[in-house]
Write a protein that holds these residues in place. Structure first.
Motif, short mmCIF file in Angstrom:
data_model
loop_
_atom_site.label_atom_id
_atom_site.label_comp_id
_atom_site.label_asym_id
_atom_site.label_seq_id
_atom_site.Cartn_x
_atom_site.Cartn_y
_atom_site.Cartn_z
N TRP A 157 4.83 -1.64 4.36
CA TRP A 157 5.16 -3.19 4.17
C TRP A 157 6.11 -3.76 5.04
O TRP A 157 6.65 -5.07 5.43
CB TRP A 157 5.28 -3.87 2.53
CG TRP A 157 6.44 -3.31 1.97
CD1 TRP A 157 6.20 -2.28 0.89
CD2 TRP A 157 7.79 -3.44 1.65
NE1 TRP A 157 7.55 -2.17 0.23
CE2 TRP A 157 8.26 -2.94 0.62
CE3 TRP A 157 8.37 -4.51 2.54
CZ2 TRP A 157 9.76 -2.87 0.35
CZ3 TRP A 157 9.90 -4.51 2.31
CH2 TRP A 157 10.39 -3.88 1.12
N VAL A 208 -3.36 -7.53 -1.39
CA VAL A 208 -4.09 -6.46 -2.49
C VAL A 208 -5.58 -6.34 -1.89
O VAL A 208 -6.11 -7.18 -1.38
CB VAL A 208 -4.05 -7.13 -3.79
CG1 VAL A 208 -2.39 -7.05 -4.23
CG2 VAL A 208 -4.86 -8.37 -3.87
N PRO A 260 -2.34 -3.44 2.13
CA PRO A 260 -3.63 -2.73 1.37
C PRO A 260 -4.73 -3.44 1.81
O PRO A 260 -5.64 -2.75 2.53
CB PRO A 260 -3.37 -2.76 -0.30
CG PRO A 260 -1.94 -2.87 -0.64
CD PRO A 260 -1.41 -3.71 0.64
N HIS A 261 -4.79 -4.76 1.82
CA HIS A 261 -5.99 -5.33 2.08
C HIS A 261 -6.25 -5.34 3.78
O HIS A 261 -7.27 -4.98 4.24
CB HIS A 261 -6.09 -6.78 2.08
CG HIS A 261 -7.14 -7.56 2.25
ND1 HIS A 261 -7.36 -8.21 3.34
CD2 HIS A 261 -8.51 -7.64 1.32
CE1 HIS A 261 -8.63 -8.91 3.49
NE2 HIS A 261 -9.20 -8.40 2.31
N VAL A 317 -5.65 -2.57 -5.82
CA VAL A 317 -4.59 -1.93 -5.30
C VAL A 317 -3.58 -2.63 -4.82
O VAL A 317 -3.70 -3.43 -3.59
CB VAL A 317 -5.02 -0.79 -4.27
CG1 VAL A 317 -3.75 0.01 -3.61
CG2 VAL A 317 -6.18 0.34 -4.84
N THR A 343 -7.42 -1.61 5.17
CA THR A 343 -8.57 -1.25 4.59
C THR A 343 -9.64 -1.52 5.05
O THR A 343 -10.11 -2.66 5.40
CB THR A 343 -8.72 -1.58 3.00
OG1 THR A 343 -7.66 -1.10 2.54
CG2 THR A 343 -9.71 -0.95 2.34
N TYR A 365 0.95 -2.94 -3.45
CA TYR A 365 2.35 -2.28 -3.08
C TYR A 365 3.16 -2.40 -4.42
O TYR A 365 3.33 -3.28 -4.90
CB TYR A 365 3.00 -2.68 -2.07
CG TYR A 365 2.19 -2.32 -0.78
CD1 TYR A 365 1.56 -1.24 -0.26
CD2 TYR A 365 2.74 -2.94 0.76
CE1 TYR A 365 1.02 -0.99 0.81
CE2 TYR A 365 1.99 -2.84 1.62
CZ TYR A 365 1.30 -1.81 1.91
OH TYR A 365 0.81 -1.45 2.89
N ALA A 415 5.11 2.07 -0.62
CA ALA A 415 4.71 2.06 0.66
C ALA A 415 5.71 1.26 1.52
O ALA A 415 5.39 0.57 2.25
CB ALA A 415 3.10 1.67 0.99
#
Length: 69
Positions: free
Chosen positions: A53, A16, A59-60, A25, A63, A27, A49
């Motif tokens: 995945w 995350v 997400p981490h 944020v 980003t 999944y 998503a």
């Protein structure tokens, strides 16, 4: 933590990104992880998503560094 996240690990449950204190944020598709975060007072914005995945992106990891004021 592991008893909650481990069953959802293949869907990047613990991957995350924090967008501000108390909000992350993550999944969609990881209800146990989202519930555990929510129980600790963390708001979760879940995004669908599956395509990401499925290929081990989270997400981490996806980003760029965020600048916060």
């Amino acid at each position: 933590f592991m008893t909650v996240v481990h069953p959802e690990l293949h869907r990047q449950a613990c991957n995350v990104v924090q967008v501000r204190p108390g909000r992350v944020v993550a999944y969609d598709g990881n209800p146990a992880t989202r519930a555990a975060l929510g129980a600790d007072g963390i708001a979760v914005t879940a995004v669908p998503a599956r395509e990401l995945w499925a290929w081990s992106g989270g997400p981490h990891c996806l980003t760029q560094p965020l600048e916060r004021s």
